[in-house]
Enzyme design. Structure first.
Site, short mmCIF file in Angstrom:
data_model
loop_
_atom_site.label_atom_id
_atom_site.label_comp_id
_atom_site.label_asym_id
_atom_site.label_seq_id
_atom_site.Cartn_x
_atom_site.Cartn_y
_atom_site.Cartn_z
N CYS A 147 44.09 59.16 26.32
CA CYS A 147 44.23 60.02 27.48
C CYS A 147 42.87 60.10 28.19
O CYS A 147 41.81 59.95 27.56
CB CYS A 147 44.69 61.40 27.06
SG CYS A 147 44.88 62.57 28.44
N ASP B 273 41.46 62.58 29.28
CA ASP B 273 40.83 63.87 28.95
C ASP B 273 39.42 63.67 28.40
O ASP B 273 39.16 62.83 27.55
CB ASP B 273 41.69 64.58 27.91
CG ASP B 273 41.32 66.02 27.71
OD1 ASP B 273 40.21 66.28 27.21
OD2 ASP B 273 42.13 66.90 28.05
N CYS C 144 47.48 68.36 26.08
CA CYS C 144 47.32 67.38 27.17
C CYS C 144 47.87 67.94 28.47
O CYS C 144 49.06 68.24 28.57
CB CYS C 144 48.04 66.08 26.79
SG CYS C 144 47.87 64.79 28.04
#
Length: 518
Positions: A175, A177, A253
């Site tokens: 991800c 992130d 997430c």
């Protein structure tokens, strides 16, 4: 709100000597009245519990922690410098004094044009803040070869080990992130290398066509005979999702609404779609191996989903390294290695809805066992240096990086990354990043710093020029997409390029006259 008050909203402050290392920072979001976070499920450090696991590489952890502190320190000084400048901006000879002060405190000078105009309209602290973020990133890139050399050499999963497991390439899509920006060297303890691709996407929802092209390129190299021992080696695709064990509904997430199960299932669907697309295009059996990994970003512990004999994965067939750490703490290293292999075999053979068909091949098993063992060191790293759970379990990134991430930047929450070639194709990833920074920075009156970075091949005529042009097109398209932020002075850009095969790394491209508005 005046300039001084805006600067007082800056969130990061240096730690006092003797307190928790500078890497641990106070979150800028609400929630101070929440119940204390649950204890680390692997081990709770205390007088009667040293949390010293037999397989942990203590020296490697020490080297990584020194690197983390060196990087964090470059950003922790920005707030204090800008506050001091704000308080003294109307003094005589401010520009010359500010230049010397910044060089002394930050290691680089500030733009003379911004300092010299301060007496007329005040300091543009938003521009200065972004300038400092970009230049601190650049200093991290420039120092990487020196600061990372010791710990890179000790990372246990290197290209030679991957080849012994049967893989010439490992393609990882985490991800986007920022909490996963230290994924490869810290969480996986894998050595960054040309054979290890990392392309991040919001929610780990990687682009299937792009990945097919990457796989096909490596297949051509393998089948042409240019890859040593290529006839026995394969390609491995890994998708990495994440979740929060302490605040699962708030700090999971963002692309999946903090729904950990949805994050896992969506990443798995993307892996299955990639395999199916390659098999349909190139023939049954052509698809690469795939692996699904979850990361508890509170602890950096892994959830490794186990393939069966057909290479198929299941959301509920996995092992968790936090539990492995807990159950093997106190055992001698040889016994730990044996026990981990037993835990993986037991999970692999479990019946019920998650039951697979046969055992995974030995090369993939060796890699999974190595990942599980290596992650024990990262679990203990968080226990030892971050009191068992990161103080900031959510977002605390310094900036957004789009295009291609500079490979030299490897640290949790350093930046949010969106891999893209155009804003249109990366719109979903950008929207997630901007949403994060509207809360993280804009609500505090701070801008969103965006580094637009692409690589080029200096061996190809015109490649650098085309990379710069692409970066500027992406920058301009992003400015149009978020025109409200540009209008309010809350979106600042820096264009940079790197030579893919040379020494020019993250070279900043000066603004042209028509770029000044950006």
């Amino acid at each position: 709100m005046n300039t001084l008050k805006r600067m007082q909203a800056l969130r990061r402050q240096p730690q006092e000597p003797g307190l928790r290392p500078a890497a641990a920072r106070v979150p800028n979001h609400a929630g101070a009245d929440r119940a204390p976070a649950p204890a680390n499920p692997a081990c709770v450090l205390g007088p009667d519990q040293p949390c010293e696991h037999g397989l942990v590489d203590v020296e490697l952890n020490t080297l990584l922690q020194a690197y983390e502190q060196a990087v964090r320190q470059r950003f922790l000084g920005i707030v204090g410098v800008l506050k001091t400048l704000s308080a003294r901006q109307h003094e005589v000879d401010f520009a010359s004094w500010a230049t010397a002060f910044a060089e002394q405190q930050l290691g680089y000078s500030l733009p003379a044009s911004l300092l010299e105009r301060a007496w007329v309209g005040g300091l543009d602290l938003r521009r200065l803040h972004s300038y400092c973020i970009f230049n601190s990133l650049k200093r991290c890139v420039d120092a990487a070869a020196t600061e990372q050399s010791a710990w890179r050499a000790r990372l246990p999963i290197d290209p030679s080990f991957l080849r012994r497991c049967g893989y010439h390439t490992v393609d990882i899509s985490p991800c986007a992130d920022g909490r996963l920006q230290g994924l490869v060297p810290f969480i996986l303890r894998m050595q960054p290398a040309p054979e290890v691709y990392v392309k991040a996407y919001a929610g780990a929802l990687f682009d299937i066509e792009s990945d097919m092209a990457d796989w096909a390129h490596r297949e051509v190299e393998r089948l042409s005979g240019t890859m040593a021992d290529g006839e026995r080696l394969n390609y491995l695709k890994i998708a990495v999702y994440h979740y929060s064990s302490s605040l699962p509904a708030e700090h999971g997430c963002a692309a999946h609404g903090s729904d950990g199960r949805q994050a896992a299932e969506s990443a798995l669907e993307r892996l299955e779609a990639l395999r199916a697309a390659i098999d349909r295009t190139y023939g049954a059996g052509a698809a690469p191996d795939v692996l699904l990994i979850g990361v508890d970003t509170d602890l950096d512990a892994l959830r490794i989903h186990l393939p069966d004999g057909r290479g198929d994965l299941h959301p509920e067939r996995y092992v968790e390294t936090a539990a492995i750490y807990r159950h093997t703490l106190g055992l001698p290293p040889a016994a730990v290695t044996t026990r981990i292999a037993q835990i993986v075999a037991e999970a692999e053979q479990a019946d019920g809805p998650a039951q697979g068909r046969g055992a995974m091949h030995e090369g993939l098993r060796s890699l999974i066992l190595a990942l599980a063992q290596a992650n024990l060191s990262q679990i203990e790293y968080v226990i030892r240096y971050h009191a068992g759970r990161y103080a900031v379990v959510g977002h605390d990134e310094e900036c957004i990086v789009i295009g291609e991430a500079p490979s030299q930047l490897q640290l949790r929450n350093l930046f949010y990354f969106a891999h893209l070639d155009t804003v249109e194709e990366g719109a979903a990833d950008l929207d997630v990043g901007i949403k994060i920074f509207r809360s993280l920075n804009c609500l505090q009156g701070l801008p969103v710093p965006v580094l637009v970075h692409f690589s080029y091949d200096d061996r190809v005529t015109g490649s650098r020029t085309r990379a710069v042009d692409r970066a500027r097109r992406v920058r301009d398209a992003m400015a149009r997409r978020y025109s409200d932020l540009v209008r309010d002075g809350l979106l600042n850009f820096q264009v940079a390029v790197s030579d893919r095969h040379g020494d020019a790394c993250c070279v900043f491209i000066p603004e042209a006259a028509d770029d000044a508005a950006h």
